[in-house]
Design an enzyme around this catalytic site. Structure first.
Site, short mmCIF file in Angstrom:
data_model
loop_
_atom_site.label_atom_id
_atom_site.label_comp_id
_atom_site.label_asym_id
_atom_site.label_seq_id
_atom_site.Cartn_x
_atom_site.Cartn_y
_atom_site.Cartn_z
N LYS A 13 -31.58 5.50 102.05
CA LYS A 13 -31.28 4.75 100.82
C LYS A 13 -31.33 3.24 101.01
CE LYS A 13 -27.00 5.73 99.68
NZ LYS A 13 -26.50 6.49 100.79
N ARG A 88 -20.59 6.50 93.30
CA ARG A 88 -20.46 7.57 94.29
C ARG A 88 -19.49 8.65 93.84
NH1 ARG A 88 -21.95 4.55 99.34
NH2 ARG A 88 -21.63 5.88 101.13
P1 AMP Z 1 -22.57 3.13 103.02
O1 AMP Z 1 -23.03 2.00 103.85
O2 AMP Z 1 -23.13 3.11 101.62
O3 AMP Z 1 -22.77 4.47 103.68
O4 AMP Z 1 -20.99 2.95 102.83
C1 AMP Z 1 -20.13 2.93 103.94
C2 AMP Z 1 -18.70 3.26 103.51
O5 AMP Z 1 -18.25 2.30 102.55
C3 AMP Z 1 -18.52 4.60 102.82
O6 AMP Z 1 -18.39 5.67 103.75
C4 AMP Z 1 -17.23 4.36 102.05
O7 AMP Z 1 -16.10 4.38 102.88
C5 AMP Z 1 -17.43 2.92 101.57
N1 AMP Z 1 -18.13 2.86 100.27
C6 AMP Z 1 -19.36 2.34 100.03
N2 AMP Z 1 -19.69 2.46 98.73
C7 AMP Z 1 -18.64 3.07 98.14
C8 AMP Z 1 -18.37 3.51 96.82
N3 AMP Z 1 -19.26 3.33 95.82
N4 AMP Z 1 -17.18 4.11 96.56
C9 AMP Z 1 -16.28 4.29 97.54
N5 AMP Z 1 -16.46 3.92 98.81
C10 AMP Z 1 -17.64 3.31 99.12
#
Ligand code: AMP
Length: 196
Positions: A13, A88
């Site tokens: 992504k 999410r």
């Molecule tokens: P990512 O880099 O998108 O995988 O996000 C890393 C971490 O940030 C996730 O595992 C969540 O703990 C937090 N996070 C990112 N986006 C969201 C979201 N939209 N809602 C809740 N937690 C988020």
């Protein structure tokens, strides 16, 4: 134009959202990056979310909404944005349209769902960890945390596929292939939406 990327952790992504955003001159809004920056900066938000992220769980909707509202309100988002990692949860999706309408950005016009089988996702995340050894390995790329992130994805985020199918914005894209191959598929869906 507002574009949302959906897909499991490790689906590519972030990489693809960055490319698409560059090609169409839209800002990429990665909520994961925003939160990681807050943690590195040691801000109040960072202190609040650090343990949640390290465990692979989701930051509460109301905290996310506040951050996303602030970000989408910035002038560079006036023409839209590519949302990478938001929404999410169903709650986040349901508050997104009223928010973007209020900001004069319209509604989400395209949701790109990157389909990647689970075994492939685990392989990619282990690869990412190997590459990152010693240079900023993500705390949430450890095996047990990856398993938790996958569980959270299946339980809370995957239902958004149905949600956006019902709004008509969903495009499911095969996320297996080279970065260029997958990008061409995404770009094809984007071109169709732009041309209406
Ligand atoms: P990512 O880099 O998108 O995988 O996000 C890393 C971490 O940030 C996730 O595992 C969540 O703990 C937090 N996070 C990112 N986006 C969201 C979201 N939209 N809602 C809740 N937690 C988020």
């Amino acid at each position: 134009m507002l574009v949302v990327f959906l897909g499991p952790p490790g689906s590519g992504k972030g990489t693809q959202a960055a490319r698409l955003a560059t090609k169409y001159g839209l800002p990429q809004i990665s909520t994961g990056d925003m939160l990681r920056e807050a943690v590195s900066a040691g801000s109040e938000l960072g202190d609040r979310v650090k343990a949640i992220m390290a465990a692979g769980d989701l930051v509460p909707d109301e905290v996310m909404l506040e951050s996303v509202e602030e970000r989408l309100g910035k002038p560079d988002c006036a023409g839209g944005a590519v949302l990478d990692g938001y929404p999410r949860t169903r709650g986040q999706a349901e508050t997104l349209d009223p928010l973007t309408r209020r900001l004069g950005l319209g509604e989400v016009s395209l949701v790109l769902m990157l389909d990647v089988p689970e075994d492939e996702v685990f392989r990619r995340i282990s690869g990412r960890r190997q590459e990152a050894v010693g240079e900023g390995e993500r705390a949430d790329d450890k095996d047990d945390v990856v398993i938790e992130r996958m569980r959270v994805y299946r339980e809370l985020t995957e239902p958004l596929v149905e949600y956006y199918r019902s709004t008509g914005a969903l495009e499911e894209i095969d996320g297996v292939g080279t970065v260029d191959e997958v990008f061409d598929r995404l770009d094809g869906a984007m071109r169709e939406t732009v041309q209406g």
